[in-house]
Write an enzyme that holds these catalytic residues in place. Structure first.
Site, PDB file in Angstrom:
ATOM      1  N   SER A  39     -19.445 -31.848 -21.387  1.00  0.00           N
ATOM      2  CA  SER A  39     -19.219 -31.915 -22.833  1.00  0.00           C
ATOM      3  C   SER A  39     -18.402 -33.145 -23.197  1.00  0.00           C
ATOM      4  O   SER A  39     -17.819 -33.809 -22.338  1.00  0.00           O
ATOM      5  CB  SER A  39     -18.495 -30.653 -23.328  1.00  0.00           C
ATOM      6  OG  SER A  39     -17.194 -30.578 -22.770  1.00  0.00           O
ATOM      7  N   GLY A  40     -18.383 -33.439 -24.497  1.00  0.00           N
ATOM      8  CA  GLY A  40     -17.501 -34.463 -25.043  1.00  0.00           C
ATOM      9  C   GLY A  40     -17.714 -35.841 -24.443  1.00  0.00           C
ATOM     10  O   GLY A  40     -18.840 -36.301 -24.225  1.00  0.00           O
ATOM     11  N   TYR A  83       0.447 -32.780 -22.252  1.00  0.00           N
ATOM     12  CA  TYR A  83      -0.766 -33.604 -22.303  1.00  0.00           C
ATOM     13  C   TYR A  83      -0.402 -35.090 -22.342  1.00  0.00           C
ATOM     14  O   TYR A  83      -0.955 -35.899 -21.575  1.00  0.00           O
ATOM     15  CB  TYR A  83      -1.575 -33.220 -23.532  1.00  0.00           C
ATOM     16  CG  TYR A  83      -2.841 -34.026 -23.735  1.00  0.00           C
ATOM     17  CD1 TYR A  83      -4.031 -33.654 -23.112  1.00  0.00           C
ATOM     18  CD2 TYR A  83      -2.859 -35.150 -24.564  1.00  0.00           C
ATOM     19  CE1 TYR A  83      -5.198 -34.381 -23.302  1.00  0.00           C
ATOM     20  CE2 TYR A  83      -4.026 -35.881 -24.760  1.00  0.00           C
ATOM     21  CZ  TYR A  83      -5.186 -35.488 -24.127  1.00  0.00           C
ATOM     22  OH  TYR A  83      -6.339 -36.217 -24.322  1.00  0.00           O
ATOM     23  N   TRP A  99      -0.257 -50.205 -34.701  1.00  0.00           N
ATOM     24  CA  TRP A  99       0.725 -49.828 -35.733  1.00  0.00           C
ATOM     25  C   TRP A  99       1.903 -49.110 -35.128  1.00  0.00           C
ATOM     26  O   TRP A  99       1.780 -48.386 -34.162  1.00  0.00           O
ATOM     27  CB  TRP A  99       0.033 -48.910 -36.766  1.00  0.00           C
ATOM     28  CG  TRP A  99      -0.762 -49.685 -37.776  1.00  0.00           C
ATOM     29  CD1 TRP A  99      -0.749 -51.020 -37.999  1.00  0.00           C
ATOM     30  CD2 TRP A  99      -1.707 -49.133 -38.702  1.00  0.00           C
ATOM     31  NE1 TRP A  99      -1.612 -51.354 -39.009  1.00  0.00           N
ATOM     32  CE2 TRP A  99      -2.222 -50.217 -39.485  1.00  0.00           C
ATOM     33  CE3 TRP A  99      -2.174 -47.847 -38.984  1.00  0.00           C
ATOM     34  CZ2 TRP A  99      -3.159 -50.038 -40.485  1.00  0.00           C
ATOM     35  CZ3 TRP A  99      -3.110 -47.674 -39.965  1.00  0.00           C
ATOM     36  CH2 TRP A  99      -3.611 -48.759 -40.716  1.00  0.00           C
ATOM     37  N   ASP A 116     -18.769 -30.247 -13.310  1.00  0.00           N
ATOM     38  CA  ASP A 116     -18.041 -29.482 -14.326  1.00  0.00           C
ATOM     39  C   ASP A 116     -18.121 -28.018 -13.918  1.00  0.00           C
ATOM     40  O   ASP A 116     -18.736 -27.674 -12.904  1.00  0.00           O
ATOM     41  CB  ASP A 116     -18.644 -29.700 -15.723  1.00  0.00           C
ATOM     42  CG  ASP A 116     -17.586 -29.621 -16.828  1.00  0.00           C
ATOM     43  OD1 ASP A 116     -16.727 -28.716 -16.756  1.00  0.00           O
ATOM     44  OD2 ASP A 116     -17.614 -30.455 -17.751  1.00  0.00           O
ATOM     45  N   VAL A 169     -11.815 -29.523 -10.425  1.00  0.00           N
ATOM     46  CA  VAL A 169     -11.087 -30.737 -10.033  1.00  0.00           C
ATOM     47  C   VAL A 169      -9.694 -30.451  -9.496  1.00  0.00           C
ATOM     48  O   VAL A 169      -9.041 -31.363  -8.975  1.00  0.00           O
ATOM     49  CB  VAL A 169     -10.997 -31.748 -11.206  1.00  0.00           C
ATOM     50  CG1 VAL A 169     -12.380 -32.226 -11.610  1.00  0.00           C
ATOM     51  CG2 VAL A 169     -10.241 -31.162 -12.396  1.00  0.00           C
ATOM     52  N   THR A 200     -15.366 -35.500 -30.821  1.00  0.00           N
ATOM     53  CA  THR A 200     -15.903 -34.551 -29.858  1.00  0.00           C
ATOM     54  C   THR A 200     -16.007 -33.180 -30.519  1.00  0.00           C
ATOM     55  O   THR A 200     -15.460 -32.967 -31.606  1.00  0.00           O
ATOM     56  CB  THR A 200     -14.977 -34.450 -28.638  1.00  0.00           C
ATOM     57  OG1 THR A 200     -13.693 -33.971 -29.080  1.00  0.00           O
ATOM     58  CG2 THR A 200     -14.816 -35.806 -27.961  1.00  0.00           C
TER      59      THR A 200
END
Length: 255
Positions: free
Chosen positions: A20-21, A161, A255, A41, A68, A196
């Protein structure tokens, strides 16, 4: 002067997080650039559908259900890839999860799960891939990090994350230096906000408006806009690129 070669013809690639994504888009893009692709996956219809789509494009593909965070699973994925498709020369490690929570109340298990998948999973994937690439002194690995490894996303409570993605970028540099004289290049690809399925849910529609407003190009990336940078880093056109963290963020980090 010769024309740069951005093609991947005749090569074999392994893509983690392929169902996915961004991982799915990159797997399709690699196949479109001439390589055969092993798609790793969690088992499910999405993985099978991806492999069928690659077959329809005229390239060979292999569904490799795997985890993984499990070195044995990754070693078996590499073994199957080489047995079915040929010597592994390319890899994109895209498997990742996100699970926001305030840092002060985040459970250790929640922290550990994100770090295990997003960081340790990338290390273990690189390790399994390099074990067959290094003896041949040939290979290119791209690890999908994030601009969240460079900046802190406004309004998103994801210390685990952000930290894991920053670690992926530095891991990529570290492995690049270890393997620079052994024929294996390692680079990181750091997407900005990307359209996504995770960012297309109705419940995040208002948040997406802020993401787009904060991005100088005024929108999120399409998944296909990550394919070119990934293919470039894998290709001979990037033969002198190793240890790079390529930000593909619509100008966000300016920025």
């Amino acid at each position: 002067m010769t024309t740069p070669n951005f093609r991947l013809d005749g090569q074999v690639a392994l893509v983690t997080g392929a169902a996915s994504g961004i991982g799915r888009g990159i797997a399709l893009g690699i196949a479109g650039s001439g390589a055969d692709v092993a798609c790793l996956d969690l088992a499910g219809p999405a993985l099978d559908d991806l492999v069928a789509e690659i077959h329809e494009s005229g390239r060979r593909a292999l569904a490799v259900p795997g985890d993984v965070t499990d070195p044995t699973s990754l070693a078996e994925a590499v073994r199957r890839t080489e047995a079915d498709l040929g010597p592994l020369g390319l890899a994109v490690n895209s498997a990742g999860i996100a699970d926001a929570a305030p840092a002060e109340s985040m459970a250790l298990a929640q922290w550990q799960r994100v770090v295990d998948v997003d960081y340790t999973g990338v290390f273990l994937s690189c390790q399994a891939e390099a074990r067959v690439m290094l003896p041949r002194e040939h290979g290119a690995i791209v690890n999908v990090a994030s601009m969240s490894g460079t900046i802190v996303n406004r309004g998103l409570l994801q210390a685990h994350y952000n930290s894991a993605k920053a670690a992926v970028a530095h891991l990529s540099r570290s492995l690049a230096m270890e393997w620079a004289d052994r024929g294996v290049r390692v680079n990181a690809l750091s997407p900005g906000y990307t359209a996504t399925p995770m960012n297309s849910r109705p419940e995040v529609a208002e948040q997406v408006k802020q993401f787009e407003a904060d991005t100088p190009l005024g929108r999120m990336a399409r998944v296909d806009e990550l394919v070119g940078p990934a293919v470039f880093l894998l290709s001979d056109a990037a033969g002198f690129c190793t240890g790079v963290d390529l930000l593909v963020d619509g100008g966000f980090t300016c920025w």
